[in-house]
Write a protein that holds these residues in place. Structure first.
Motif, PDB file in Angstrom:
ATOM      1  N   THR A 191      70.469 -25.737 -12.096  1.00  0.00           N
ATOM      2  CA  THR A 191      70.374 -24.408 -12.665  1.00  0.00           C
ATOM      3  C   THR A 191      69.740 -23.393 -11.729  1.00  0.00           C
ATOM      4  OG1 THR A 191      68.260 -24.901 -13.719  1.00  0.00           O
ATOM      5  CG2 THR A 191      70.251 -25.290 -15.019  1.00  0.00           C
ATOM      6  N   LEU A 192      69.125 -23.831 -10.642  1.00  0.00           N
ATOM      7  CA  LEU A 192      68.514 -22.888  -9.714  1.00  0.00           C
ATOM      8  C   LEU A 192      69.519 -22.485  -8.645  1.00  0.00           C
ATOM      9  CD1 LEU A 192      64.967 -24.410  -9.150  1.00  0.00           C
ATOM     10  CD2 LEU A 192      65.639 -22.579 -10.691  1.00  0.00           C
ATOM     11  N   ARG A 193      69.620 -21.209  -8.419  1.00  0.00           N
ATOM     12  CA  ARG A 193      70.556 -20.704  -7.416  1.00  0.00           C
ATOM     13  C   ARG A 193      70.098 -21.059  -6.002  1.00  0.00           C
ATOM     14  NH1 ARG A 193      73.715 -15.204  -7.669  1.00  0.00           N
ATOM     15  NH2 ARG A 193      74.641 -15.265  -5.620  1.00  0.00           N
ATOM     16  N   LEU A 194      68.787 -21.082  -5.818  1.00  0.00           N
ATOM     17  CA  LEU A 194      68.225 -21.378  -4.512  1.00  0.00           C
ATOM     18  C   LEU A 194      68.022 -22.876  -4.383  1.00  0.00           C
ATOM     19  CD1 LEU A 194      67.176 -19.769  -2.061  1.00  0.00           C
ATOM     20  CD2 LEU A 194      64.914 -19.918  -3.062  1.00  0.00           C
ATOM     21  N   GLY A 195      68.704 -23.487  -3.436  1.00  0.00           N
ATOM     22  CA  GLY A 195      68.624 -24.925  -3.245  1.00  0.00           C
ATOM     23  C   GLY A 195      67.428 -25.329  -2.396  1.00  0.00           C
ATOM     24  N   PRO A 196      67.441 -26.556  -1.888  1.00  0.00           N
ATOM     25  CA  PRO A 196      66.359 -27.004  -1.012  1.00  0.00           C
ATOM     26  C   PRO A 196      66.250 -26.100   0.213  1.00  0.00           C
ATOM     27  CG  PRO A 196      67.759 -28.838  -1.641  1.00  0.00           C
ATOM     28  CD  PRO A 196      68.439 -27.594  -2.120  1.00  0.00           C
ATOM     29  N   LEU A 197      65.030 -25.912   0.692  1.00  0.00           N
ATOM     30  CA  LEU A 197      64.804 -24.987   1.794  1.00  0.00           C
ATOM     31  C   LEU A 197      64.971 -25.666   3.145  1.00  0.00           C
ATOM     32  CD1 LEU A 197      61.607 -23.199   0.461  1.00  0.00           C
ATOM     33  CD2 LEU A 197      64.001 -22.545   0.137  1.00  0.00           C
ATOM     34  N   PRO A 198      65.714 -25.023   4.053  1.00  0.00           N
ATOM     35  CA  PRO A 198      65.852 -25.577   5.409  1.00  0.00           C
ATOM     36  C   PRO A 198      64.614 -25.237   6.239  1.00  0.00           C
ATOM     37  CG  PRO A 198      67.064 -23.537   5.233  1.00  0.00           C
ATOM     38  CD  PRO A 198      66.514 -23.831   3.859  1.00  0.00           C
TER      39      PRO A 198
END
Length: 80
Positions: free
Chosen positions: A6-13
């Motif tokens: 549900t979060l638009r922002l995925g894991p951070l690179p």
């Protein structure tokens, strides 16, 4: 609640960065903190709002079709 999908922002690179400072309303800071908590819950890495903001802005700009069109138009007009 499964927040992973549900979060638009995925894991951070991992990326190189530079520091900027900006002011925002207290209500926005509270929302950013809540989003950071959900992001940490979804992906298992504790991050704060300050860490998320650049990725949120990047996602916003990537999704702005008008900005992309103008950017492409300017690149065509500029000789290489």
């Amino acid at each position: 609640m499964n927040t992973t999908k549900t979060l638009r922002l995925g894991p951070l690179p991992k990326t190189e960065s530079t520091k900027i400072t900006f002011s925002c309303p207290i209500s926005l800071k509270a929302e950013l903190d809540r989003y950071a908590a959900l992001h940490a819950q979804a992906y298992g890495d504790a991050v704060d709002a300050v860490t998320l903001i650049p990725y949120m802005l990047d996602a916003f700009m990537a999704g702005d079709r008008g900005f992309r069109r103008r950017q492409a138009k300017n690149e065509k007009a500029t000789p290489a």
